[in-house]
Write a protein that holds these residues in place. Structure first.
Motif, PDB file in Angstrom:
ATOM      1  N   TYR A 126       8.657  35.447  43.822  1.00 40.48           N
ATOM      2  CA  TYR A 126       7.535  34.728  43.149  1.00 40.48           C
ATOM      3  C   TYR A 126       7.148  33.320  43.626  1.00 40.48           C
ATOM      4  CZ  TYR A 126       8.371  38.052  39.462  1.00 40.48           C
ATOM      5  OH  TYR A 126       8.550  39.374  38.597  1.00 40.48           O
ATOM      6  N   THR A 127       8.016  32.553  44.172  1.00 40.35           N
ATOM      7  CA  THR A 127       7.908  31.310  44.247  1.00 40.35           C
ATOM      8  C   THR A 127       7.128  30.869  45.656  1.00 40.35           C
ATOM      9  OG1 THR A 127      10.187  30.889  44.951  1.00 40.35           O
ATOM     10  CG2 THR A 127       9.480  30.377  42.802  1.00 40.35           C
ATOM     11  N   ARG A 128       7.052  31.723  46.492  1.00 37.45           N
ATOM     12  CA  ARG A 128       6.392  31.714  47.798  1.00 37.45           C
ATOM     13  C   ARG A 128       5.340  32.829  47.899  1.00 37.45           C
ATOM     14  NH1 ARG A 128      11.348  30.295  48.869  1.00 37.45           N
ATOM     15  NH2 ARG A 128      12.027  28.597  50.048  1.00 37.45           N
ATOM     16  N   GLY A 129       4.117  32.589  48.356  1.00 45.53           N
ATOM     17  CA  GLY A 129       3.296  33.742  48.691  1.00 45.53           C
ATOM     18  C   GLY A 129       3.801  34.648  49.779  1.00 45.53           C
ATOM     19  N   PRO A 130       3.511  35.951  49.709  1.00 46.34           N
ATOM     20  CA  PRO A 130       3.835  37.073  50.683  1.00 46.34           C
ATOM     21  C   PRO A 130       3.893  36.547  52.085  1.00 46.34           C
ATOM     22  CG  PRO A 130       2.596  38.084  48.979  1.00 46.34           C
ATOM     23  CD  PRO A 130       2.410  36.722  48.788  1.00 46.34           C
ATOM     24  N   ALA A 131       2.706  35.885  52.425  1.00 44.72           N
ATOM     25  CA  ALA A 131       2.325  35.498  53.851  1.00 44.72           C
ATOM     26  C   ALA A 131       3.378  34.379  54.336  1.00 44.72           C
ATOM     27  CB  ALA A 131       0.939  35.074  54.130  1.00 44.72           C
ATOM     28  N   LEU A 132       3.474  33.385  53.256  1.00 39.98           N
ATOM     29  CA  LEU A 132       4.598  32.426  53.623  1.00 39.98           C
ATOM     30  C   LEU A 132       5.824  32.932  53.880  1.00 39.98           C
ATOM     31  CD1 LEU A 132       5.144  29.517  54.135  1.00 39.98           C
ATOM     32  CD2 LEU A 132       5.349  29.106  51.682  1.00 39.98           C
ATOM     33  N   LEU A 133       6.423  34.067  52.974  1.00 41.82           N
ATOM     34  CA  LEU A 133       7.687  34.578  52.972  1.00 41.82           C
ATOM     35  C   LEU A 133       8.077  35.165  54.457  1.00 41.82           C
ATOM     36  CD1 LEU A 133       8.491  36.403  49.854  1.00 41.82           C
ATOM     37  CD2 LEU A 133       9.900  34.767  51.006  1.00 41.82           C
ATOM     38  N   ALA A 134       6.937  35.834  54.757  1.00 42.43           N
ATOM     39  CA  ALA A 134       6.686  36.565  56.164  1.00 42.43           C
ATOM     40  C   ALA A 134       6.820  35.437  57.272  1.00 42.43           C
ATOM     41  CB  ALA A 134       5.721  37.402  56.379  1.00 42.43           C
ATOM     42  N   GLN A 135       6.236  34.378  57.209  1.00 39.87           N
ATOM     43  CA  GLN A 135       6.322  33.322  58.183  1.00 39.87           C
ATOM     44  C   GLN A 135       7.646  32.599  58.033  1.00 39.87           C
ATOM     45  OE1 GLN A 135       2.431  31.658  56.318  1.00 39.87           O
ATOM     46  NE2 GLN A 135       2.643  30.577  58.409  1.00 39.87           N
ATOM     47  N   GLN A 136       8.249  32.303  57.189  1.00 42.09           N
ATOM     48  CA  GLN A 136       9.643  31.894  57.304  1.00 42.09           C
ATOM     49  C   GLN A 136      10.676  32.679  57.538  1.00 42.09           C
ATOM     50  OE1 GLN A 136       9.404  29.966  53.003  1.00 42.09           O
ATOM     51  NE2 GLN A 136      10.091  28.050  54.445  1.00 42.09           N
ATOM     52  N   ALA A 137      10.502  33.961  57.230  1.00 44.14           N
ATOM     53  CA  ALA A 137      11.398  34.974  57.601  1.00 44.14           C
ATOM     54  C   ALA A 137      11.414  34.916  59.157  1.00 44.14           C
ATOM     55  CB  ALA A 137      11.233  36.204  56.822  1.00 44.14           C
ATOM     56  N   ALA A 138       9.975  35.281  59.760  1.00 44.64           N
ATOM     57  CA  ALA A 138       9.725  35.174  61.210  1.00 44.64           C
ATOM     58  C   ALA A 138      10.561  33.990  61.891  1.00 44.64           C
ATOM     59  CB  ALA A 138       8.419  35.514  61.494  1.00 44.64           C
ATOM     60  N   THR A 139      10.208  32.845  61.534  1.00 43.92           N
ATOM     61  CA  THR A 139      10.969  31.776  62.001  1.00 43.92           C
ATOM     62  C   THR A 139      12.233  31.941  62.113  1.00 43.92           C
ATOM     63  OG1 THR A 139       9.090  30.347  61.120  1.00 43.92           O
ATOM     64  CG2 THR A 139      11.127  29.219  61.837  1.00 43.92           C
ATOM     65  N   LEU A 140      13.163  32.378  61.105  1.00 40.49           N
ATOM     66  CA  LEU A 140      14.611  32.292  61.053  1.00 40.49           C
ATOM     67  C   LEU A 140      14.948  33.310  62.025  1.00 40.49           C
ATOM     68  CD1 LEU A 140      16.958  30.725  59.889  1.00 40.49           C
ATOM     69  CD2 LEU A 140      14.400  30.295  59.077  1.00 40.49           C
ATOM     70  N   ALA A 177      18.235  27.258  59.307  1.00 38.23           N
ATOM     71  CA  ALA A 177      17.562  26.742  60.298  1.00 38.23           C
ATOM     72  C   ALA A 177      18.524  25.890  61.125  1.00 38.23           C
ATOM     73  CB  ALA A 177      16.410  26.226  60.192  1.00 38.23           C
ATOM     74  N   LEU A 178      19.026  24.970  60.404  1.00 32.94           N
ATOM     75  CA  LEU A 178      20.405  24.228  61.090  1.00 32.94           C
ATOM     76  C   LEU A 178      21.457  24.922  61.549  1.00 32.94           C
ATOM     77  CD1 LEU A 178      20.055  21.202  58.440  1.00 32.94           C
ATOM     78  CD2 LEU A 178      19.246  21.194  60.879  1.00 32.94           C
TER      79      LEU A 178
END
Length: 315
Positions: free
Chosen positions: A67-81, A48-49
């Motif tokens: 494994y260490t993030r739920g699928p929805a959170l992975l999608a959110q973080q990928a979409a943010t980047l 992000a930086l």
């Protein structure tokens, strides 16, 4: 010229002190910056930086564990980047290892192939803006509020034929690790030649071979005793050369494990020598069929990490 990546954050350099270094990477000839996630920074914050510091670099995590993030959170973080770096973000996914998933995060490391496959399929749909229900992952009715205008490519960490074939069929590329130039052909034989092959390469730019090998042995013992990497090197044909290390490590004798790693194995798996020699060794990977080397610069007594980044840049 192939792509030429750098691992960020750099060892021993605080994340907040990276701005000047990252801003200068494109001018040195670097095309990519790739993060990692084990027990240091998380995979997404450095990217992000960097997305704001270096608008010309391609960015990706190598890798984010499924494994260490739920699928929805992975999608959110990928979409943010993907929104911060449109057209420049690549999502690197993988299983990680039993140590990180089970011992450090208390999450069962079960059915890794299926988990990666199902997460990849879920993310393809979610990042395209679909409403997704996936029984295998336990997801019901998830949709991103702001799917990226340009869904990012997804590349998979892959060490052996099953995962390499999955990456070839369903992903946009594969990421591998801890291999020598002569191993690239073996990986390509399972993965094929049509998609991007990425690898992190540990580089110690020093003429002090003993210093480099000492550091290399510590890294090799820490990584290659992990079952997924032990199996990888068994497949590559290095199992016998590493057998004594694995036996000593399993017996709890760390000193003997380090001593059992032959010099030639260190020299195969850790690039070291003067910067010009290191650069040529990295190019040997490219000549063998690697598309994108990601340099992980190791500390040494001759060059500071920032100076090493400059010295190792493509010419």
């Amino acid at each position: 010229m192939s792509r030429w990546g750098l691992t960020i954050p750099l060892m021993g350099v605080p994340l907040a002190a990276h701005r000047d270094i990252v801003e200068g990477l494109a001018g040195l000839g670097y095309t990519d910056a790739w993060s990692a996630e084990s027990n240091g920074t998380d995979a997404f914050t450095p990217l992000a930086l960097a997305s704001q510091w270096a608008p010309d670099l391609r960015l990706g995590p190598a890798i984010v564990p499924v494994y260490t993030r739920g699928p929805a959170l992975l999608a959110q973080q990928a979409a943010t980047l993907a929104d911060l770096a449109p057209g420049r973000f690549v999502l690197g996914l993988g299983t990680s290892s039993q140590v990180i998933v089970e011992r450090w995060n208390a999450i069962p490391f079960t059915e890794p192939y299926q988990r990666v496959r199902d997460t990849l399929r879920f993310l393809r749909r979610a990042l395209a803006g679909e409403k997704v229900t996936d029984e295998a992952l336990g997801v019901s009715g998830f949709r991103l509020d702001n799917p990226p205008k340009t869904p990012p490519p997804i590349v998979l960490a892959a060490l052996r034929p099953g995962m390499l074939r999955l990456a070839a069929r369903e992903a946009d590329g594969a990421i591998t690790n801890w291999l020598a130039p002569q191993d690239v052909g073996t990986v390509r034989s399972a993965f094929g030649t049509e998609k991007e092959l990425i690898a992190r390469i540990f580089v110690c730019p020093t003429s002090n071979a003993e210093e480099a090998r000492t550091l290399g042995r510590r890294l090799i013992a820490a990584y290659l005793t992990v079952p997924v990497y032990a199996a990888f090197h068994e497949w590559l044909g290095r199992g016998e050369r590493l057998a004594a290390m694995n036996e000593a490590w399993a017996a709890g004798d760390r000193r003997a494990a380090l001593d059992a790693i032959p010099d030639d194995v260190v020299d195969d798996l850790v690039v070291h020598g003067p910067p010009d020699a290191c650069r040529e060794r990295v190019r040997a990977y490219v000549e063998a069929g690697l598309d994108t080397p990601i340099l992980a610069v190791l500390p040494n007594g001759e060059l500071s990490i920032p100076d090493a980044v400059s010295a190792l840049a493509p010419r």
